[in-house]
Design an enzyme around this catalytic site. Sequence first.
Site, short mmCIF file in Angstrom:
data_model
loop_
_atom_site.label_atom_id
_atom_site.label_comp_id
_atom_site.label_asym_id
_atom_site.label_seq_id
_atom_site.Cartn_x
_atom_site.Cartn_y
_atom_site.Cartn_z
N THR A 1 14.61 5.29 9.94
CA THR A 1 15.57 4.20 10.18
C THR A 1 15.02 2.89 9.62
O THR A 1 13.84 2.58 9.80
CB THR A 1 15.86 4.07 11.69
OG1 THR A 1 16.37 5.33 12.13
CG2 THR A 1 16.88 2.98 11.97
N THR B 1 0.84 -1.21 0.00
CA THR B 1 0.00 0.00 0.00
C THR B 1 0.87 1.25 0.00
O THR B 1 0.60 2.20 -0.74
CB THR B 1 -0.93 -0.01 1.24
OG1 THR B 1 -1.70 -1.23 1.22
CG2 THR B 1 -1.86 1.18 1.25
N CYS C 1 -9.12 -7.38 2.16
CA CYS C 1 -9.56 -6.10 2.71
C CYS C 1 -11.04 -5.88 2.56
O CYS C 1 -11.61 -5.07 3.27
CB CYS C 1 -8.80 -4.97 2.04
SG CYS C 1 -7.05 -5.28 1.96
#
Length: 390
Positions: free
Chosen positions: A236, A72, A325
């Site tokens: 990070t 996504t 979904c």
Amino acid sequence: MTVIYVDNNATTKVAPEVLEAMLPYFSDQYGNPSSMHSFGGNVAGAIKAARENVANLIGATPGEIVFTSCGTESDGTAIRAAIESYPDKKHIVTSRVEHPAIKNLYESLSKKGYRTTFVPVDGMGRLDMDFLYDSLSEDTAVVSLMWGNNETGVVFPIEEISREVKSRGILFHTDAVQAVGKIPINVGDTGVDMLSLSGHKFHAPKGIGALYIRKGTKFSPFMIGGHQESGRRGGTENTAAIIGIGKAAGLASEHLKKDGYGNVSRLRDKLEHALLEKVPNAMVNGDTNNRLPNTTSIAFEYVEGEAILLMMNEHGICASSGSACTSGSLEPSHVLRAMGVPFTAAHGSIRFSLSRYNTEDEIDVIIETLPPIIERLRELSPFWKKAMEG
Ligand code: PLP
């Protein structure tokens, strides 16, 4: 009860080799890959190797791979970068059968003033190519089309489309989340500008994806921050997950080379043929000639998909009635609606999606278990009775 998992388009099992490769990065190898010291540098080296593996899987160069958190994010980053790079262009194109990651983004951009074209498909889920090409204009910023459909497995002719779209000077993105690792992909051959992929669809963990950005493509980052990913995605690095997707990509390349998903498609075909033979009024949704090798969507007319899923669940069989979904809502899937699948069939459609971990015995159990379930549900279905009388 043992679980028979045939819902691999929703997510896949983490391969044992992948888990093993990741474990040190949760414990001893906790350095920050951006650090100057060699403790962090070791981790940077491992990330470099992972990036090379992901690049190899799709025929890219390592510098063209940006790690993201999921498919996504890759999709959203690609489309937002495209429209930011061409601020004067206000037209964006996609298809009517995309995953919500693209569909809902386009709908939201449409509310913000973008002219959106959703290209239709035919009854077999094949793209209307004339409609697509006729829709393109100088105002088109980006075309985004999925490589393989998550519900039906139907594969669009991405190479051909990409060539045509690019020849008109328009940016082309493909959501290849379901295709990567299942079919050979070489971005060099296709000419696509951007391609999304997601680790948890090919035996890496959830929470790691990648975006391929062809060298020279105009780009602006979605996550602005540090210099990570060569300034294309700040934050990070999710080190262990990156090591995981690298290992999974290496394994996927090996398996594709070895038998090209041949055994998976053989088991899928066996399941499909047996169910069509044993269950009356059952049909496959989508073009069976151009399909991902692991997927079949079968419509069992006049029964509720959710009821089938619940009864299969009692036997430990995990499948899906739509995309991961959208299941949970009783609306028939937008993909099957776009294909014009009749209501009575769309409602009773089940997606089986296999992986290299499925066995012949598991497929035999499904073949034995499912037909009586459908028969029982039809005995209770007023629609079935009516259809049989009429
Ligand atoms: N695109 C397609 C075609 C998918 O099938 C999925 C997930 O099912 C996604 C995008 C979203 O991927 P992720 O779950 O990694 O965000």
